[in-house]
Structures are given as C-alpha cells and as structure tokens.
Design an enzyme around this catalytic site. Sequence first.
Site, short mmCIF file in Angstrom:
data_model
loop_
_atom_site.label_atom_id
_atom_site.label_comp_id
_atom_site.label_asym_id
_atom_site.label_seq_id
_atom_site.Cartn_x
_atom_site.Cartn_y
_atom_site.Cartn_z
N HIS A 1 0.82 -1.22 0.00
CA HIS A 1 0.00 0.00 0.00
C HIS A 1 0.86 1.27 0.00
O HIS A 1 0.48 2.30 0.56
CB HIS A 1 -0.97 0.02 1.19
CG HIS A 1 -1.96 -1.11 1.18
ND1 HIS A 1 -3.14 -1.05 0.46
CD2 HIS A 1 -1.94 -2.33 1.76
CE1 HIS A 1 -3.80 -2.19 0.62
NE2 HIS A 1 -3.09 -2.98 1.40
N ASN B 1 -10.14 -3.02 2.33
CA ASN B 1 -9.81 -3.04 0.91
C ASN B 1 -11.08 -2.84 0.09
O ASN B 1 -12.17 -2.71 0.64
CB ASN B 1 -9.16 -4.38 0.53
CG ASN B 1 -7.72 -4.49 1.00
OD1 ASN B 1 -7.05 -3.48 1.25
ND2 ASN B 1 -7.23 -5.70 1.12
N HIS C 1 -4.24 1.26 11.69
CA HIS C 1 -3.97 0.04 12.47
C HIS C 1 -5.31 -0.61 12.81
O HIS C 1 -6.15 0.01 13.48
CB HIS C 1 -3.23 0.42 13.75
CG HIS C 1 -2.66 -0.74 14.51
ND1 HIS C 1 -3.30 -1.94 14.65
CD2 HIS C 1 -1.47 -0.87 15.18
CE1 HIS C 1 -2.56 -2.76 15.38
NE2 HIS C 1 -1.44 -2.14 15.70
#
Length: 753
Positions: free
Chosen positions: A128, A201, A392
């Site tokens: 990413h 995603n 996170h």
Amino acid sequence: MSQHNEKNPHQHQSPLHDSSEAKPGMDSLAPEDGSHRPAAEPTPPGAQPTAPGSLKAPDTRNEKLNSLEDVRKGSENYALTTNQGVRIADDQNSLRAGSRGPTLLEDFILREKITHFDHERIPERIVHARGSAAHGYFQPYKSLSDITKADFLSDPNKITPVFVRFSTVQGGAGSADTVRDIRGFATKFYTEEGIFDLVGNNTPIFFIQDAHKFPDFVHAVKPEPHWAIPQGQSAHDTFWDYVSLQPETLHNVMWAMSDRGIPRSYRTMEGFGIHTFRLINAEGKATFVRFHWKPLAGKASLVWDEAQKLTGRDPDFHRRELWEAIEAGDFPEYELGFQLIPEEDEFKFDFDLLDPTKLIPEELVPVQRVGKMVLNRNPDNFFAENEQAAFHPGHIVPGLDFTNDPLLQGRLFSYTDTQISRLGGPNFHEIPINRPTCPYHNFQRDGMHRMGIDTNPANYEPNSINDNWPRETPPGPKRGGFESYQERVEGNKVRERSPSFGEYYSHPRLFWLSQTPFEQRHIVDGFSFELSKVVRPYIRERVVDQLAHIDLTLAQAVAKNLGIELTDDQLNITPPPDVNGLKKDPSLSLYAIPDGDVKGRVVAILLNDEVRSADLLAILKALKAKGVHAKLLYSRMGEVTADDGTVLPIAATFAGAPSLTVDAVIVPCGNIADIADNGDANYYLMEAYKHLKPIALAGDARKFKATIKIADQGEEGIVEADSADGSFMDELLTLMAAHRVWSRIPKIDKIPA
C-alpha cells in the site's frame, strides 16, 4: 516584479534573463494580477492550479482540522531562515574562498540544507505504498445503541472527523494508479472515545487465511527479487506460482481479475472491512459484523485497455481525480453498511465467519446502511498527512472488538511493528495526523521523536506522589474504559487450520456466476493477459487446473486463449457446491444492479474554429444542470472563435486530455473541416468508441461516423442530431448514467485504437 506585455496585460514574461539577475531571493516574483492564488470556492477540474486544502476550502472545518491548525505553517510574509531561526541573506550561493575558490566546510547554511535534503525520505510502506488521502466526516443515520455502545454510532446528530487513504497494494510509491490490483480503503475515525481505524480493501476478502502466510504472499506478488520486475503488477511467475499452489487465494484473485481490479475512481469504489468483527452493546451482548462502504456515486470501473494506457498517459489518474473532485465540490460520499449476524447464528452457514477468504453473501445477510461519510477537504501537505498517517486494525474503541480470525490476529501485531520501522519509533501516535482529538494520558515515556512534555513526576502506576493519576476508568455503558468481550476460549496448542476453512472453490464460483456476461468476459481477459506474461508453462497449466475446479466454462475460455487443452479429468471435474444453496448474488456484480448518477463526470467537447455558438451554449447548459464538467479541447492551446464571434478559451489539446480521462465525447456542429483531418481528433473518437464511451455528434459532426466505421443510423451509444437540442442532451446523459455502452463490446475488437 513581473514584467507585463504592454499590448496584452495577461501575458507574463520571465523576470530573470542573465546571471546578473541570479539573486531572486529578495524579490516579488508573482504576477501582479494575483493569478497565482487559488480561488477559495469550488472550481471545475483543471480550471485552476490545485491548492492545499486549507487554502481552497478554508471554511471546511471539524475538530480534527482545527487541531491541525496549530501545526500548519504558512510562509507568506515571513523571512527565509535556517531551521534554527537565523535569517538567511543569500540562498543562492555556497560560502567560498573567493568567487572561484573551494567551498568552505564552515558553511552551516549549506550543511543544514543538504543534510536535511539527504534525509527527507522515509521508508515507504511494504504494501500500500502508493496512496492518496482526504479529510471528511461521518454521521450515523440513527442511534445504534441497541447493538453497540460506541459513542460515535449512538447519536444521529454526532459528526465524527475522518481521514481516509486509498491505495494500491503491489507497487511502490511511484507506481501508477490504474494498474490491476486490489485497492486499500482505510478510514481513521477521530471519535470522542479515541481513534477507530477501519483498515479495509475494495474486496470483502483477502488472499490468505492465516497471517503466518502474509510474508510469503507479499514476497510472491512483489517484484521478483533477482531483477525487481514487474512494478505495480501481478502478471509474473512468482505470483501465479504461489496462486497455483495455494487455492485459498483463488477467491480474491477472481475479484482482482474482474473489473473490481481496475476501478474508475475512488469515488466509484466499494470498501470492505474484510474480517468479521464484534459490536458490543451496553449490556455486554455481542453481534458479529462485517463492514461495508457503499459509494453514492455508484460503482464503476475502467476497461483494461484504458487502464493500461492511463498508466502512461496519466499515472496519477486516481489521485488527480480524487483531488479535483473535492476541489470542484463533487465530494466523494459513502454509506457505512453493516452485515449483522447474531452470535447464536455463528454456525448457521456452510462457511466459517472467521475465514477472511470467504464473504457473507448479501442475499443471505443484507447490508444495513447506518450512516454516511463525506470527504470534503484535501490535505495541505502530502507527506505530513498522507505519508505519515498510521492506520492500524487494532485501533478500536469501546463497543467494538475482534474475533479469532487468524489473519486479523496477525495484523494486530504487524501494523504496530511496521509503523515503528517506517515512522522512526513508538511515538508515531504523536505525529499530528495520527493524534486523537480526545485527551490521552498514560505512562508511556520517551523514545525517538517524543513531542509531548510530560510533567507528571510519576512515570509508573500505582503511584502516590501524583495521587495515582492518570487512573483507570471502569467499564461502563457510556464513556467507560475499554473492556474486551468475555469470550470463552479453550483448546490445545496446535498449528493447524480449522476444517471449516478447507473449501476453496464455492465462493469463487458464486462470484463468477453472479457476473453479467460482459463482466465474465473481462475476467477471462484478465486471467488470459496475466498468465500470458508467465514464462513457465507448467505454472499456467496449474492455474488453469485450479480454474477448472471453479467453473469449466471459465477454465475452457482461459485455456483456449493460452493454447492449453484441458484433459478428460479436468473436463469431468464435479462443480463445487453452492454457497448455502445460493447460485447467484447480484451484489457481487458491479453492473447487475444499476446505481449512481452523472454528477461529477467529465465530458470532452471537441471544438472547431467557427463552432456553432448556440449549440455549444445548449450543451454547456445541459451539462451544468446535471453537475457534469465540460472540457473544451482543440488541436492547439489558446482560443477559438465561435460563429457569432464569441472567444472560447481552450482547456487542453486533444492529445493533452485524452479520451481516457473523460466519460463521454461531444462534437458540436460548425466548421468540422477545421478538425476533420486532424489525426488526434480522429483517434480521440476512435479510442472513446473502443472504450465503450457515449459519443454525441451534432450537425456536420456526423461526418466523424466514418472515422469509427459506423454506417448504421441509430446505433446505441452514438447520439446524433441536426442540433444539440434538449432530446440530444437527454439521450447522452442517460447513456452516461449507464457508465459504458456495453452493447458495443462485440464490435470493439475491430477498432485499431
């Protein structure tokens, strides 16, 4: 000061022409007309130079943006200084012993400037790395306190700041936006109870089931180690070798090979949380949840030839589109959706809710849309906000909790570890973009790049010398301390997968069968292209064998394109069972259920000198009424003159703003002979036709039908009329709402563009 041409006050000349003027550091060099400053209101894409978010949208504020004001640094009307605040008198030359002598080591200004430059870059993300971000807000539609005590979901009047980052997975930070890849969709909620990061995603599943295999998968998909090729692509031997040997990858590979792997824009892309999480209410009752983001602009993709060409013509296409859409006031909007499963229904399905390679079909568990997110301001500085943002999945707040998904459990460790490596230490939470908007106090101390100055003399607990502050907060229904869900856990220590994770082919088959015929063709083309880049024949053959276990029609089509003949055993493979008896789920298709509108789309208008002014005005009026942006294009920059003498400024040339970057093309009536023999204009229309885009031709512009070899009157997707009247534009806008002219697919193989 800028020098202005006396005859044309808008023509600017360079203020510097020779070495005697090579000291610009004390002069004003901006145009006197102020044209270097952005307008602080929405402007169409490309109409003005882009600008930092705080300059373009100064009135767009929320609690997080307000907190960032304290660290924003403008430079206008300030003296140039060193990092230590010493004013600089000469920023053009190093300190030397004589004008041609050696540079002196004592030049602290030079040393500081070069040293800082040498250390400007930080390690890019392992995956990413290529991404773009925006600020915005989230607001729930109603209180969800019956299923979660999370404060930001408890009140329909509560607005929570967010920061969202979209990304590709495989390529480096300098790779192209439009490669075939999974896209990251990470959202940071700055809630009053702390930060919640929804790190997802644009697919609802992942390639692997256990985090233990993540390094292997990433090594396989990344550029091959001996020559660092390819960049931003999965079309190579090591990736497909891994896929052919690990059938758990197949479901997400199907998504990547579909149109989902080449989204039209971030505004038209769904997002998913991937894992099953828990929502916890004030009574301690848990509900399983899968998170969804549903784009209100609708779902749309590129076509493969278009995506490939954009990697060269505009490698920043998605980044540019996101930025310009926000500057134009076409704010990306998404609805947050929940798929809710009561704990007592955990084993209701023939797949495991903890398996991150399996989705929950919406036909079985509908998505409940619970709130809306709006992205309404661009960052001020790409590095400070986008690159330093640390997402996170372990950042959660009371009312949310994890499950035993083995991929999720590994991510909870990995993300902290990688942020420490990438951002220089454990204090990455103190970087402004990562700071919560609520107060935070604890006994974590020191470390690299510590920003806060802790005044508490006790750096431990319990303590009496500071009266035991900061203290724990008991769990509670509102503003309580975080309490993990009290799940009963028992078992022997083993290294094994649950048998419930062991079926790999039913979900890919459901995805395949849920696609429209043209989407299935695109999946076949995707596999065929990627595998044609694989050098080792046995890897291609193994992948085709895996596809035969999903669907024979799919395997046969790919095998034919690769020159592979299926064996009798492969031709007689028994199809996998349906997913919970479900044969299709239209939500898995981008286009089975029409959605979205044309607001924010872009139309190219190919002008000619002496274009009919009345037609052009009617076109522009109709587009503006629907929120569609028009780009006036010509063979050269400058201006053209309409038939009534109106002077029209040109936004770009035919080559400079290719058809790849627009959603439809209009050629108004006028002096068509002016551009009829222009190769770029003819190619523009041919390429737009090949990419299934609506084309509108008014009056004598219909002569261009010969360019794209259209003889029939009334072909779908070609709007033609004597003039650009209301019905002409209505037909075009209706076609645009469908995104592409899918009925044209059988004809495009003959188009050489």
